[in-house]
Design an enzyme around this catalytic site. Structure first.
Site, mmCIF file in Angstrom:
data_model
loop_
_atom_site.group_PDB
_atom_site.id
_atom_site.type_symbol
_atom_site.label_atom_id
_atom_site.label_comp_id
_atom_site.label_asym_id
_atom_site.label_seq_id
_atom_site.Cartn_x
_atom_site.Cartn_y
_atom_site.Cartn_z
ATOM 1 N N CYS A 100 0.820 -1.203 0.000
ATOM 2 C CA CYS A 100 0.000 0.000 0.000
ATOM 3 C C CYS A 100 0.865 1.268 0.000
ATOM 4 C CB CYS A 100 -0.975 -0.038 1.177
ATOM 5 S SG CYS A 100 -2.290 1.202 1.127
ATOM 6 N N ALA A 101 0.799 2.040 1.065
ATOM 7 C CA ALA A 101 1.585 3.268 1.165
ATOM 8 C C ALA A 101 3.012 3.012 1.638
ATOM 9 C CB ALA A 101 0.903 4.248 2.120
#
Length: 187
Positions: A100-101
């Site tokens: 994800c991030a």
């Protein structure tokens, strides 16, 4: 036995941290939950008690997993022990994974130069090194694995099992994942 560490910072994405923990433990690996605090609250207010507090640079793991979520990934990126631990891990040839991030943490540690990666859409704008691959659920480039986001947490986790020499195919069958995939294909 392979040893894995999953790093938890306040604001972590719960599914991206707990799915790998669950799947990797089901695969028979030793998994330590290392938090920046003894109890870490996720982005959706789920509190998780840690096995250990990350209060020094760590060593001795075969894989370090970095979940995303905001502000979790940003909190990981700002932590000296996290950055130094993943640098040491990657530079010794051991595996590091981010979902994800969390590839922004890999960028902060200088680990994406000349590498392919993926992340949650938009976070590639915070990454100035490497080649962003938008059309992949996960990307494996040497000892670095990255993945898209919450919806890819199971695929990401199975990939990690395979990368450590485990049997993800049997896990997929036991967890009814293959059944789910077959139903989706039939629609």
């Amino acid at each position: 036995m392979m040893k894995i560490s999953i790093f938890f910072a306040p604001g972590f994405e719960e599914i991206e941290a707990l799915t790998p923990a669950d799947v990797l433990r089901r695969a028979g690996f030793e998994v330590d939950l290392l938090g920046l605090e003894p109890v870490v609250e996720g982005a959706h207010q789920i509190k998780v008690t840690m096995d250990k507090v990350l209060d020094q640079v760590i060593d001795g793991y075969d894989l370090i997993v970095l979940p995303g979520g905001m502000p979790g990934a940003d909190n990981l990126r700002k932590n000296h022990f996290v950055i130094e631990s993943i640098k040491k891990q990657a530079n010794s040839g051991k595996k590091v994974a981010a979902i994800c991030a969390a590839p922004i943490v890999l960028e902060a540690a200088g680990l994406l130069e000349d590498r392919n990666f993926t992340n949650y859409p938009g976070f590639e704008e915070q990454i100035s090194h490497g080649t962003y691959l938008d059309d992949r659920l996960f990307v494996v480039d040497g000892n670095i694995t990255t993945s898209k986001g919450p919806g890819t947490a199971l695929e990401f986790s199975y990939q990690l099992v395979d990368s450590l020499g485990g049997d993800a195919q049997t896990l997929k069958e036991d967890m009814q994942y293959n059944f789910l995939q077959e139903i989706i294909r039939k629609k």
